[in-house]
Design an enzyme around this catalytic site. Structure first.
Site, short mmCIF file in Angstrom:
data_model
loop_
_atom_site.label_atom_id
_atom_site.label_comp_id
_atom_site.label_asym_id
_atom_site.label_seq_id
_atom_site.Cartn_x
_atom_site.Cartn_y
_atom_site.Cartn_z
N LEU A 174 9.17 24.08 22.44
CA LEU A 174 10.59 23.73 22.55
C LEU A 174 11.04 23.67 24.00
O LEU A 174 11.92 22.87 24.34
CB LEU A 174 11.44 24.72 21.75
CG LEU A 174 11.18 24.71 20.25
CD1 LEU A 174 12.16 25.61 19.51
CD2 LEU A 174 11.25 23.29 19.69
N ASP A 175 10.45 24.48 24.86
CA ASP A 175 10.71 24.33 26.29
C ASP A 175 10.24 22.95 26.76
O ASP A 175 10.99 22.22 27.42
CB ASP A 175 9.97 25.41 27.08
CG ASP A 175 10.66 26.76 27.02
OD1 ASP A 175 11.90 26.79 26.85
OD2 ASP A 175 9.98 27.79 27.15
N ALA A 176 8.99 22.63 26.45
CA ALA A 176 8.44 21.35 26.89
C ALA A 176 9.14 20.18 26.21
O ALA A 176 9.40 19.15 26.84
CB ALA A 176 6.94 21.30 26.60
#
Length: 410
Positions: A174-176
């Protein structure tokens, strides 16, 4: 900033980005812009810098996380909360095309550095806000990290196997992912500005990314009214699809249609499986998955993994050994695509970093410089905005910081 882009220069050459982001998601977004040629000025806390600088593991005193996602950027150690620091920040923004931040809502408003305030002064500015839960709703002020939002959006409920405890995905998806959507939004806004001259506010979040990536599970639930369960390496919609045992290690096989299943049955010496009513069609195979997997594991255990991979590839069956990072580093396909780019670093002889997974023939993305030391470009950036004469004064007040090892410049 509309300029003629030279051939073989990044497509965002001439675009300046002021980057307030920390940790993983925001810096990953600005890394995309930097690799595409933008000049990314990373504003960091004096003395401490980005939180990612302190993440384990460390390599010669440098965080592996920080090295991976802060290449191609210039570091300005600056306290924008002090009046002089805010003044310098506003000067930088006046020369910028894009601002990116991932603070909690309300933090930057106190200093007039929020999107609405800045666009009133600079209507062509593109301002991107990347958050955990979005800009509205009852939980927009909640803190959130990748794994927490994986739990919230249902990703953890379908990750791992049924026997395991709830599992997060092995990478910070989800960060990426939100970083990628932020970059897509910024690029779209830049394209719109080329036509209209107008900037805008771009927003995305980990929560929105997670819900979007759960799309077919959410639609399938509406059709069945049944929650999906963790499948391990399996796929809920196809069979056989997953990790299977061989004589010396697991192999991943993906069969998504009846034609591929016929090839698989032939390749393992069990062509009669295609006529078995339990396995005749994909819905049949999904329904009888356990029996089919038992038969396949028994057959595949008779030969080593390398032999099966060679045979399956020869007949066009999607498959792969399950590799570890040490093996991925030596993968010939990785070398053929030049996916790892080497860059020198002041403290490390050579860092190999995965490049952007996109190829542009005339304006290629590239990793040109390693992640900066804290404050490495402070003096250089201040000179660009006419503040070089104030360096010693600002340094004495703690408004700025300089990297001693790198001399403050590179």
């Amino acid at each position: 900033m509309k300029e003629q882009v030279k051939k073989k220069e990044g497509p965002l050459a001439g675009i300046r980005v002021v980057d307030f982001t920390t940790n993983i998601s925001g810096p990953s977004a600005t890394a995309i812009l930097a690799d595409l040629g933008a000049d990314v000025v990373k504003i960091e806390r004096v003395g401490k810098g980005d939180d990612a600088r302190h993440m384990s593991p460390a390599w010669n005193g440098e965080s592996a996380y920080f090295l991976a996602i802060n290449r191609n950027k210039r570091s300005l150690a600056l306290d924008f909360r002090q009046p002089e620091g805010r003044e310098i920040t506003l000067k930088l923004i006046a020369q910028a095309d894009v601002v990116v931040e991932n603070f909690r809502r309300g933090v930057l408003e106190k200093y007039g550095l929020d999107g609405k305030s800045l666009l009133r002064e600079h209507p062509s500015l593109i301002y991107c806000s990347l958050s955990a839960y979005g800009d509205d709703g009852p939980d927009c002020m909640l803190p959130g990290y990748d794994a927490v939002v994986q739990a919230r959006t249902g990703i953890m409920s379908i990750t791992g196997s049924r026997e395991d405890e709830p599992s997060r995905a092995g990478v910070s998806i989800l960060d990426a992912g939100s970083a990628t959507w932020a970059a897509v939004g910024i690029l779209s806004a830049l394209f719109y500005r080329e036509r209209t001259g107008r900037g805008q506010i771009v927003g995305t979040s980990l929560f929105e990314t997670g819900v979007y990536w759960m799309n077919y599970h959410l639609v399938a639930y509406q059709a069945t009214r049944r929650d999906p369960v963790p499948q391990g390496a399996r796929h809920t919609a196809f069979a056989p699809y997953g990790a299977f045992e061989t004589a010396d290690g697991p192999i991943m096989i993906g069969i998504s249609n009846d034609g591929l299943f016929a090839r698989l049955a032939q390749a393992i010496g069990r062509p009669e499986l295609t006529h078995d009513p339990r396995f005749a069609t994909n819905p049949d195979r999904v329904l009888n998955r356990e029996e089919l997997e038992g038969l396949l594991n028994k057959q595949l255990r008779q030969r080593p993994r390398a032999e099966w991979v060679a045979l399956f590839r020869e007949v066009g069956i999607p498959c792969s050994p399950i590799q570890r990072p040490s093996q991925v580093m030596e993968d010939p396909q990785l070398a053929a695509l030049s996916l790892l780019q080497s860059t020198p670093h002041p403290r490390i002889a050579e860092v190999k970093i995965p490049r952007l997974p996109v190829r542009l023939t005339d304006t290629p993305a590239a990793i040109r410089t390693s992640a900066p030391l804290l404050g490495q470009h402070t003096r250089e950036i201040l000179a660009e905005i006419g503040e070089l004469a104030r360096v010693e004064e600002l340094l004495s007040k703690g408004v700025i910081g300089l990297d001693v090892e790198g001399g403050g410049d590179r």
